[in-house]
Scaffold this active site. Structure first.
Site, PDB file in Angstrom:
ATOM      1  N   HIS A 151       0.849  -1.215   0.182  1.00 39.14           N
ATOM      2  CA  HIS A 151       0.190   0.036   0.155  1.00 39.14           C
ATOM      3  C   HIS A 151       0.829   1.197  -0.119  1.00 39.14           C
ATOM      4  O   HIS A 151       0.608   2.304   0.700  1.00 39.14           O
ATOM      5  CB  HIS A 151      -0.968  -0.151   1.142  1.00 39.14           C
ATOM      6  CG  HIS A 151      -2.378  -0.954   1.032  1.00 39.14           C
ATOM      7  ND1 HIS A 151      -3.298  -0.474   0.315  1.00 39.14           N
ATOM      8  CD2 HIS A 151      -2.179  -2.219   1.379  1.00 39.14           C
ATOM      9  CE1 HIS A 151      -4.173  -1.519   0.171  1.00 39.14           C
ATOM     10  NE2 HIS A 151      -3.637  -2.373   0.805  1.00 39.14           N
ATOM     11  N   GLY A 172      -8.016 -14.085  -7.276  1.00 40.95           N
ATOM     12  CA  GLY A 172      -8.600 -13.682  -5.911  1.00 40.95           C
ATOM     13  C   GLY A 172      -7.739 -14.165  -4.600  1.00 40.95           C
ATOM     14  O   GLY A 172      -8.097 -13.920  -3.516  1.00 40.95           O
ATOM     15  N   ALA A 173      -6.452 -14.577  -4.878  1.00 38.38           N
ATOM     16  CA  ALA A 173      -5.654 -14.887  -3.709  1.00 38.38           C
ATOM     17  C   ALA A 173      -4.741 -13.937  -3.508  1.00 38.38           C
ATOM     18  O   ALA A 173      -3.720 -14.020  -2.714  1.00 38.38           O
ATOM     19  CB  ALA A 173      -5.145 -16.027  -4.076  1.00 38.38           C
ATOM     20  N   GLY A 174      -4.712 -12.760  -4.133  1.00 33.00           N
ATOM     21  CA  GLY A 174      -3.824 -11.410  -3.650  1.00 33.00           C
ATOM     22  C   GLY A 174      -2.587 -11.707  -4.550  1.00 33.00           C
ATOM     23  O   GLY A 174      -1.374 -11.100  -4.051  1.00 33.00           O
ATOM     24  N   LEU A 175      -2.404 -12.496  -5.753  1.00 28.05           N
ATOM     25  CA  LEU A 175      -1.367 -12.712  -6.175  1.00 28.05           C
ATOM     26  C   LEU A 175      -1.014 -12.026  -7.620  1.00 28.05           C
ATOM     27  O   LEU A 175      -0.137 -12.321  -8.419  1.00 28.05           O
ATOM     28  CB  LEU A 175      -0.974 -14.321  -6.378  1.00 28.05           C
ATOM     29  CG  LEU A 175      -1.110 -15.081  -5.156  1.00 28.05           C
ATOM     30  CD1 LEU A 175      -0.907 -16.482  -5.355  1.00 28.05           C
ATOM     31  CD2 LEU A 175       0.093 -14.629  -4.132  1.00 28.05           C
ATOM     32  N   SER A 183      -3.264 -11.709 -10.030  1.00 27.47           N
ATOM     33  CA  SER A 183      -3.710 -12.383 -11.334  1.00 27.47           C
ATOM     34  C   SER A 183      -4.331 -11.331 -12.236  1.00 27.47           C
ATOM     35  O   SER A 183      -4.245 -11.849 -13.542  1.00 27.47           O
ATOM     36  CB  SER A 183      -4.495 -13.611 -10.791  1.00 27.47           C
ATOM     37  OG  SER A 183      -5.772 -12.732 -10.095  1.00 27.47           O
ATOM     38  N   ASP A 241       2.094  -4.401  -9.694  1.00 29.69           N
ATOM     39  CA  ASP A 241       1.803  -5.673 -10.195  1.00 29.69           C
ATOM     40  C   ASP A 241       2.075  -5.866 -11.593  1.00 29.69           C
ATOM     41  O   ASP A 241       2.562  -6.828 -11.867  1.00 29.69           O
ATOM     42  CB  ASP A 241       0.095  -6.132  -9.724  1.00 29.69           C
ATOM     43  CG  ASP A 241      -0.097  -6.007  -8.390  1.00 29.69           C
ATOM     44  OD1 ASP A 241       0.684  -5.867  -7.822  1.00 29.69           O
ATOM     45  OD2 ASP A 241      -1.212  -5.951  -8.035  1.00 29.69           O
TER      46      ASP A 241
HETATM   47  C1  GLA Z   1      -2.799  -4.468  -4.900  1.00 30.65           C
HETATM   48  C2  GLA Z   1      -2.755  -3.294  -6.238  1.00 30.65           C
HETATM   49  C3  GLA Z   1      -1.069  -2.823  -6.013  1.00 30.65           C
HETATM   50  C4  GLA Z   1      -0.865  -2.414  -4.572  1.00 30.65           C
HETATM   51  C5  GLA Z   1      -1.105  -3.626  -3.714  1.00 30.65           C
HETATM   52  C6  GLA Z   1      -0.784  -3.184  -2.284  1.00 30.65           C
HETATM   53  O1  GLA Z   1      -1.963  -5.700  -5.493  1.00 30.65           O
HETATM   54  O2  GLA Z   1      -2.886  -3.881  -7.493  1.00 30.65           O
HETATM   55  O3  GLA Z   1      -0.928  -1.603  -6.794  1.00 30.65           O
HETATM   56  O4  GLA Z   1      -1.417  -1.286  -4.188  1.00 30.65           O
HETATM   57  O5  GLA Z   1      -2.520  -4.117  -3.806  1.00 30.65           O
HETATM   58  O6  GLA Z   1       0.282  -3.027  -1.855  1.00 30.65           O
END
Ligand code: GLA
Length: 334
Positions: free
Chosen positions: A17, A103-106, A108, A153
């Site tokens: 963040h 949806g796993a925060g990787l 995608s 990302d």
């Molecule tokens: C998601 C967003 C990124 C970043 C992260 C948190 O993955 O796509 O731009 O803000 O959350 O670090």
């Protein structure tokens, strides 16, 4: 002739963040990808997928910017952003496959955007600078989903190098590659709580930080400091991996208490990973569900992974572990 283009997902080792506020991030790509295969030609971009329903069918010149539903919205937005950059309107017909959990925060959705973007650039014999391409994919995410994400990302999916993390200054876009110790494994624990970036809490956190809310700014400042400390540890002549533990713990606590994006499940996984002998663990990605990343001795990664998933199950939750290797960025496969 059929070609395949693959774009990896990522874990972020430190700097959460912070990207959308011009901070420092330290992600690494993982050996899980979204792949786009098919043939260039014609005036339409037509894609199917083995994982997602429906057919995406949009004009290659970008005029269907808001066309498509579901995952098709990402594709339509990428086609349009590339047209704005000047990509010749050559079509593509093919399919999408993925071994990267969604949806796993990787990352995608970024991996999908980047895989489509790389396939279309190849089809149109169009070669923008990778960071320009990452920014186009980021704008596609903004316009397709209304999510004000940062650049991390998309940038790591394009720029990653195996065995390295990417230190990216999201204000200046200066970058450096930081070698990852060969004896450390990256283990992702997916909490099983799906998260969606469309979740309005992501946008809210961003505005709260921009508005200067105390705790949010405290997180931003301390997290940037932790990125620098992590890089200092990883680039020292003698690498003291044990020093990563307190830094990761402090990052997780800051995300939990100051930024308020963790969940009980992520907190539990971090604690279980620590108990099982991980060197360091923290939530990774946007939070509100998703995954944690743990660094472990490579030799013990599988044992630690099984132990944490077992203890998480005993606590009443279904999670899963992915023992990942760091990977190269998006590429043309064949
Ligand atoms: C998601 C967003 C990124 C970043 C992260 C948190 O993955 O796509 O731009 O803000 O959350 O670090």
């Amino acid at each position: 002739m059929t070609h395949t283009f693959a774009a990896p997902g990522r874990v972020n080792l430190m700097g959460e963040h912070t990207d959308y506020a011009g901070g420092l991030v330290l992600p690494a790509a993982v050996d899980r990808c979204v792949r786009v295969s098919g043939r260039p030609g014609g005036e339409r971009v037509r894609l199917t997928s083995d994982g997602w329903p429906g057919v995406v069918d949009v004009a290659a010149d970008g005029r269907d910017r808001n066309g498509g539903t579901g995952w098709g919205r990402y594709v339509a937005a990428v086609v349009a952003e590339l047209a704005d950059l000047g990509r010749p309107p050559v079509g593509f017909e093919g399919w999408v496959a993925s071994d990267l959990p969604a949806g796993a925060g990787l990352g995608s959705s970024a991996a999908l955007e980047v895989a489509v973007a790389v396939a279309l650039c190849h089809a149109g014999d169009f070669n923008p600078d990778p960071l320009e391409l990452a920014q186009a994919a980021q704008r596609a995410e903004h316009s397709a989903m209304g999510v004000p994400c940062g650049i991390m990302d998309q940038a790591i999916s394009l720029l990653a190098r195996a065995d390295h993390a990417l230190l990216l200054n999201c204000r200046t876009l200066e970058r450096d590659y930081v070698p990852l110790p060969g004896d450390l494994a990256m283990v992702v624990f997916d909490s099983g709580v799906e998260r969606s970036l469309e979740d309005t809490r992501y946008a809210r956190r961003r505005s709260e930080l921009e508005a200067g809310m105390d705790a949010r700014v405290r997180h931003f400042t301390s997290e940037n400091q932790r990125v620098q400390e992590t890089v200092a540890i990883l680039t020292a002549t003698t690498i003291d991996t044990n020093a990563l533990g307190p830094l990761f713990a402090a990052s997780h606590a800051s995300l939990r208490d100051d930024f308020e994006v963790s969940t009980d499940e992520l907190d539990l996984l971090v604690e279980l990973a620590r108990q099982a002998g991980a060197v360091a663990a923290r939530m990774t990605g946007a939070g509100f569900g998703g995954s944690i990343v743990a660094l472990t001795d490579a030799a013990h990664a599988n044992v630690i992974a099984a132990e944490v998933v077992g203890a998480y199950r005993t606590a009443g939750h279904e999670g899963r572990a992915l023992v990942c290797r760091s990977a190269d960025g998006a590429r043309f496969r064949s």
